[in-house]
Write an enzyme that holds these catalytic residues in place. Structure first.
Site, PDB file in Angstrom:
ATOM      1  CB  THR A  51      -1.798   7.077  -3.482  1.00 40.62           C
ATOM      2  OG1 THR A  51      -1.238   5.765  -3.458  1.00 40.62           O
ATOM      3  CG2 THR A  51      -0.884   8.011  -4.248  1.00 40.62           C
ATOM      4  NE  ARG A 108      -3.441   0.092   2.829  1.00 36.04           N
ATOM      5  CZ  ARG A 108      -4.764   0.229   2.932  1.00 36.04           C
ATOM      6  NH1 ARG A 108      -5.305   1.412   2.837  1.00 36.04           N
ATOM      7  NH2 ARG A 108      -5.513  -0.819   3.146  1.00 36.04           N
ATOM      8  CG  ASP A 142      -4.810  -9.454   9.089  1.00 32.42           C
ATOM      9  OD1 ASP A 142      -4.332 -10.414   8.441  1.00 32.42           O
ATOM     10  OD2 ASP A 142      -4.492  -8.277   8.874  1.00 32.42           O
ATOM     11  CG  ASP A 202      -1.906 -10.625  11.319  1.00 34.21           C
ATOM     12  OD1 ASP A 202      -0.828 -10.756  10.698  1.00 34.21           O
ATOM     13  OD2 ASP A 202      -2.295  -9.533  11.772  1.00 34.21           O
TER      14      ASP A 202
HETATM   15  N1  URA Z   1      -8.281  -8.173   5.079  1.00 32.53           N
HETATM   16  C1  URA Z   1      -8.462  -9.066   6.076  1.00 32.53           C
HETATM   17  O1  URA Z   1      -7.601  -9.919   6.310  1.00 32.53           O
HETATM   18  N2  URA Z   1      -9.577  -8.999   6.813  1.00 32.53           N
HETATM   19  C2  URA Z   1     -10.555  -8.089   6.600  1.00 32.53           C
HETATM   20  O2  URA Z   1     -11.557  -8.098   7.304  1.00 32.53           O
HETATM   21  C3  URA Z   1     -10.360  -7.166   5.540  1.00 32.53           C
HETATM   22  C4  URA Z   1      -9.221  -7.225   4.789  1.00 32.53           C
END
Ligand code: URA
Length: 209
Positions: free
Chosen positions: A108, A104, A200, A203
């Site tokens: 921007t 990312r 996530d 993770d």
């Molecule tokens: N990426 C993720 O791993 N979880 C989300 O809820 C959104 C983007």
């Protein structure tokens, strides 16, 4: 406009519940994502073309069907997409695997490609881009841009959980790409996480924070 297919098969929905559960640990999470990847691959390959060949059964000659040798590639978006690759390969072991890495841009906030490696014959190949989450759609749109820039013409996108805004972004940017998901969730929260989602995905797959 790309079609959206929500796979409501009971096994997929059952496993997705435990994927969502915050008490599911890394090992089980990884196994479940792998299993759902396999089940989704089963559904996504329904339209694979067949051709007839002649074989000898122990009884007689028979005309039967085999896959007509379409070239396929799975492309995980790094890093969370890696969690779905093995599951798909269980059903399509001869598929090639490409990779797309995006970061990312801090100014921007847009995803920018830093790594793209695809198999040969991009133009004749069918690609299945995989990422467990379709949130804003930014990464998926950019990953598919990266494939198209290199000549890809036949692309599907597969994820576990999508937010409506991500689906809209994909349909607007890539109306030729069908989207295959296990669940369409409510929305994104202020931190960009899908609600109710699963947290996530990267993770949880890799046990990082
Ligand atoms: N990426 C993720 O791993 N979880 C989300 O809820 C959104 C983007």
């Amino acid at each position: 406009m790309g079609k959206v297919y929500v796979f409501d098969h009971p096994l997929i929905q059952h496993k997705l519940t435990y994927i969502r559960d915050k008490n599911t640990g890394t090992k089980e999470f990884r196994e479940l994502v792998d299993e759902v990847g396999t089940l989704m691959a089963f559904e996504i390959t329904r339209d694979m073309p067949l051709e007839e060949i002649e074989i000898e059964t122990p009884i007689q000659t028979a005309k039967t069907k085999v896959l007509s040798g379409k070239k396929l590639a799975i492309v995980p978006i790094l890093r969370a997409g890696l969690g779905m690759v093995e599951g798909v390969l269980k059903l399509i072991p001869a598929a090639k695997v490409g990779h797309v890495g995006l970061y990312r841009d801090p100014e921007t906030l847009k995803p920018v490609e830093y790594y793209v490696k695809l198999p040969a014959d991009v133009e004749e190949r069918e690609f299945i881009v995989v990422d467990p989450m379709l949130a804003t759609g930014g990464s998926a749109v950019e990953a598919i841009n990266a494939l198209k820039k290199r000549g890809a013409k036949n692309i599907k996108f597969m994820c576990l959980v999508a937010a409506p805004v991500g689906v809209e972004a994909m349909q607007e940017a890539h109306p030729d790409v069908d989207i295959f998901i296990a669940a369409l969730d409510e929305k994104l929260n202020d931190h960009g996480y899908i609600v109710p989602g699963l947290g996530d995905a990267g993770d949880r797959l890799f046990g990082t924070k």
